[in-house]
Scaffold this active site. Structure first.
Site, short mmCIF file in Angstrom:
data_model
loop_
_atom_site.label_atom_id
_atom_site.label_comp_id
_atom_site.label_asym_id
_atom_site.label_seq_id
_atom_site.Cartn_x
_atom_site.Cartn_y
_atom_site.Cartn_z
N ASP A 24 0.85 -1.29 -0.03
CA ASP A 24 -0.02 0.00 -0.07
C ASP A 24 0.75 1.48 -0.18
OD1 ASP A 24 -1.84 -1.98 0.26
OD2 ASP A 24 -2.76 -1.21 2.12
N LYS A 129 -6.66 -4.76 -3.02
CA LYS A 129 -7.31 -5.44 -1.98
C LYS A 129 -8.35 -4.30 -1.25
CE LYS A 129 -3.59 -4.43 1.44
NZ LYS A 129 -4.41 -3.44 1.86
N CYS A 162 -2.24 -2.68 7.51
CA CYS A 162 -2.16 -3.68 6.63
C CYS A 162 -0.94 -4.58 6.67
CB CYS A 162 -2.33 -3.01 5.20
SG CYS A 162 -4.08 -2.04 5.28
C1 C5J Z 1 -2.97 0.44 5.58
C2 C5J Z 1 -4.69 1.58 6.71
N1 C5J Z 1 -2.53 0.21 4.29
N2 C5J Z 1 -4.01 2.04 7.69
N3 C5J Z 1 -4.55 1.00 5.76
O1 C5J Z 1 -2.59 0.05 6.26
O2 C5J Z 1 -5.88 1.99 6.87
#
Ligand code: C5J
Length: 222
Positions: A24, A129, A162
């Site tokens: 991400d 995702k 994540c």
């Molecule tokens: C991720 C989030 N990518 N913190 N998303 O960690 O909402």
């Protein structure tokens, strides 16, 4: 066999069966006006790890090892966005709403894109995702089986959300997981520290952690 100097003990590195998973690294988590900022977070912490993530990616690519990218995102009709996720909390803008970089965390919107510095190359797997974990409602598990990998090195954001969710999912599926400590970040330094400690506690109950230089050394030594 090459070893990576890791915690809580050395990681027996299998270069023939490893992949890098970059979680991400999207504008929505790193730039003002994105999803991370909408929750009141200091996105500068994410920007700071970009050069290290890039170095790790380049090391894997140079060695011909697979690099997999994930993106947290939703269909434009939001059919994969549970109301419980969309309506949670009191953000300045919600997932699916229009912000300065387009609709937050929606596929194809400018803010949802992976940062240019760490963008996927043609042919690299990109997992879109809808959840925090990369296995839920995606082809990630099948892709890993097809690649024949047994070990996963993780980088990306955020450490305790994540990244940690995906590491735990992978650990339960039998993968040996190592998190690159300086190539991951949280909006909360104390959460990052706690996540690293939880992962490697109790004899690597979730996995290992190591600095990026040590991972790259392991690749070079193999
Ligand atoms: C991720 C989030 N990518 N913190 N998303 O960690 O909402």
């Amino acid at each position: 066999m090459a070893e990576i100097d890791a915690l809580p003990f050395p990681f027996a590195f299998k270069p023939e069966a490893v992949a890098l998973v970059v979680i991400d690294m999207q504008r929505d988590f790193a730039e003002p006006g994105g999803f991370g900022a909408s929750l009141g977070n200091d996105v500068g912490r994410v920007v700071a790890i970009v050069p290290t993530v890039k170095r790790l990616i380049q090391g894997f690519r140079a060695a011909g090892l697979p690099v997999i990218h994930t993106m947290e995102c939703h269909r434009s009709d939001l059919s994969d966005l549970p109301p419980a996720k969309r309506n949670r909390g009191n953000p300045s803008v919600r997932i699916g709403d229009v912000g300065p970089m387009g609709r937050l965390l929606v596929v194809g919107e400018p803010g949802t894109a992976i940062l240019d510095e760490v963008a996927p190359l043609p042919g690299e797997i990109v997992i879109e995702k809808p959840g925090k974990g990369a296995f839920y409602a995606t082809s990630f598990g099948e892709d890993l089986k097809r690649l024949g990998v047994l070990q996963l090195v993780f980088a990306g954001v955020t450490t305790e959300v994540c990244v940690q969710t995906t590491m735990r999912e992978a650990n339960d599926r039998g993968y040996e997981c190592l998190l690159a400590e300086d190539a991951t970040e949280s909006y909360f330094p104390e959460f990052k520290a706690a996540a690293l400690a939880m992962i490697r506690a109790q004899g690597a109950i979730v996995g290992w952690t190591a600095m990026t230089d040590q991972v790259l050394k392991g690749i070079a030594d193999a």
